[in-house]
Design an enzyme around this catalytic site. Structure first.
Site, mmCIF file in Angstrom:
data_model
loop_
_atom_site.group_PDB
_atom_site.id
_atom_site.type_symbol
_atom_site.label_atom_id
_atom_site.label_comp_id
_atom_site.label_asym_id
_atom_site.label_seq_id
_atom_site.Cartn_x
_atom_site.Cartn_y
_atom_site.Cartn_z
ATOM 1 N N HIS A 189 -8.467 7.706 -12.342
ATOM 2 C CA HIS A 189 -7.363 7.866 -13.298
ATOM 3 C C HIS A 189 -7.809 7.521 -14.721
ATOM 4 O O HIS A 189 -7.696 8.336 -15.635
ATOM 5 C CB HIS A 189 -6.190 6.983 -12.865
ATOM 6 N N GLU A 190 -8.341 6.328 -14.879
ATOM 7 C CA GLU A 190 -8.767 5.917 -16.230
ATOM 8 C C GLU A 190 -9.943 6.774 -16.694
ATOM 9 O O GLU A 190 -10.074 7.060 -17.884
ATOM 10 C CB GLU A 190 -9.118 4.431 -16.266
ATOM 11 N N GLU A 202 -1.696 11.612 -20.133
ATOM 12 C CA GLU A 202 -1.489 11.310 -18.719
ATOM 13 C C GLU A 202 -1.760 12.537 -17.846
ATOM 14 O O GLU A 202 -2.169 12.404 -16.693
ATOM 15 C CB GLU A 202 -0.063 10.781 -18.519
HETATM 16 CO CO CO Z 1 -2.580 6.634 -17.304
#
Ligand code: CO
Length: 496
Positions: free
Chosen positions: A259-260, A289
């Protein structure tokens, strides 16, 4: 001449802003506990300096001259108009207000940390009350049409209103809620394999290897540990991601890293030549995001991704995963189950967590909810939407860092980002021949190049919805996410 003057002024502002970012990154990774008070002071001073630089009359004069300069190219014009917008916004605040906000945020963050550790909301409450009051003042200073919460939303997802989010969650209620109900009634998935003993060092190395495979450039970035994983950037050549490692839960590290890493790739892909200028910045939090979610979910929780990578997992954990198959691993990582903690929620019930936070924030800004009533309200909502009892505030209302940072209106961008991600990934599959096959082979280059080309390199040249239309030919459309969810989870849960 005056455009280059504008550029160098903006670079100076960026230098201060990114120096603050370094201090904040350190605050959440390495700073010793006792450093907190002076750190708060340093950040507050710098936020004042930043604000002063951004509100200088000379900059205002420069911006108004350049706004009328027809000789500028399209990118330069965009930089001017977006900076003028920020300038006018900054002008609405006094330096005192900005410094007070920064100091209050630092204090609130410290109080939240300690409250979470002690499971004691009362430590946090007075600081949060102060911050919420300041945020309400901020709404009035910023100005808004309709709901005061629009002023907060606009900070993270420009142009998106409370009504837009309500409409989106209406679809979640109509489509996703009954689908999750069907899943709950089906034969359940066993995810026990994730909760064996997974030593920290091995997990760390495995995570680094996954990041490298995605194309995260370690000569232009690094990874560290923090209690709440995040990504920050000081320029495209210095991007910091953090992760957390839980020896009793392998999944936390894997999907935090991916994710990061997705956020980090976006930051590394922004044009360095536009440093300090809007066209060198990310579009919005929702688009940011979308990048992390696309990698985390559409790629990182797909069968294709683990076809080869499961062997990599086995290389690091040969004993733990001895009896398991890639298929079993895939099913386990996609177990759908209402749970307490947002960051470890599955990708479907995740949006129920966001719905709760959205409703709470809306109520706070409508003055319908007091900070002191937050824990009880939170617990009631978890019972209502997820059907679960919240045992402690640490696992409830204190779990997230955002409110302690004064980030209200931030949470909805998580759901928006997931929905954009599904839409972008559909498009990528259409445009990249053999994409799924490439992912199966652990080759993620063309996907990254596609994202670089379509999204990263533009900075803020397009708004989120312009960008979405340019890439996919339509505005944000929830049905991409819902179709993805239906197809994937019907197969996993044997639904017809
Ligand atoms: Co995020």
């Amino acid at each position: 001449m005056s455009y280059s003057k504008f550029e160098s002024h903006m670079k100076k502002i960026a230098d201060v802003g990114f120096a603050m970012a370094v201090l904040s990154w350190d605050q959440e990774t390495y700073m010793p506990e006792k450093g907190a008070d002076f750190r708060a002071q340093q950040l507050s001073t710098l936020s004042g300096v930043y604000h002063k630089l951004f509100t200088e009359d000379e900059l205002g004069k420069l911006l108004s001259d350049l706004s009328a300069d027809a000789s500028l190219n399209e990118q330069q014009k965009k930089n001017i108009s977006l900076t003028l917008e920020s300038y006018q916004k900054q002008k609405k605040f006094t330096t005192e207000f900005v410094e007070l906000m920064s100091k209050t945020v630092s204090e609130c963050f410290q109080a939240w940390q300690s409250a979470k550790e002690k499971n004691d909301f009362s430590v946090y409450q007075p600081k949060l009350e102060k911050l919420v009051e300041l945020k309400k003042q901020e709404c009035e200073l910023l100005g808004y049409e309709g709901h005061p919460y629009n002023a907060q939303l606009n900070e993270y997802e420009k142009g998106t209103t409370t009504a837009d989010i309500e409409k989106l969650f209406e679809e979640v209620r109509k489509e996703l809620v009954p689908f999750v109900k069907k899943i709950k009634e089906a034969q359940q998935v066993d995810d026990a394999l994730f909760y064996r003993d997974y030593p920290k060092d091995k997990q760390w190395d495995f995570g680094i290897e996954l990041l490298k495979q995605m194309g995260f450039d370690f000569t232009s970035g690094r990874q560290d540990i923090s209690s709440h994983p995040f990504t920050t950037s000081f320029n495209p050549y210095d991007v910091r991601v953090t992760t957390r490692v839980n020896e009793k839960d392998l999944s936390e590290m894997i999907w935090s890293c991916i994710h990061e890493g997705g956020h980090g790739l976006y930051e590394q892909g922004l044009p360095a030549g536009q440093y300090g200028l809007p066209c060198g910045e990310a579009v919005s939090l929702g688009i940011h995001e979308s990048q992390s979610r696309l990698w985390e979910n559409n790629v990182g929780r797909s069968m294709a991704y683990w076809k080869k990578n499961f062997n990599l997992a086995k290389k690091y954990f040969p004993e733990q995963l001895q009896q398991d198959t890639a298929e079993g691993f895939y099913k386990a990582m996609n177990k759908v189950e209402p749970s307490l903690i947002r960051t470890s929620a599955d990708e479907l019930t995740y949006h129920f967590h966001i719905m709760i936070r959205f409703e709470i924030e809306k109520a706070l800004f409508e003055n319908k909810l007091k900070v002191s009533d937050l824990p009880a309200y939170w617990n009631a909502k978890y019972k209502e939407y997820l059907g679960i009892d919240v045992p402690t505030d640490t696992k409830g209302v204190l779990q997230d860092i955002h409110w302690s940072h004064g980030s209200f209106g931030y949470f909805p961008t998580y759901s928006i980002g997931s929905f954009y991600a599904a839409q972008f990934f559909d498009q990528a599959k259409k445009e990249i021949p053999g994409l799924v096959q490439q992912i199966e082979n652990g080759d993620l280059h063309s996907l990254l190049n596609w994202l670089r080309e379509r999204i990263h390199r533009h900075g803020r040249f397009y708004t989120a919805s312009e960008l979405c239309e340019k890439i996919t030919g339509e505005k944000l459309n929830f049905s991409h996410f819902m179709n993805y969810a239906r197809e994937k989870y019907s197969a996993i849960y044997g639904l017809k």
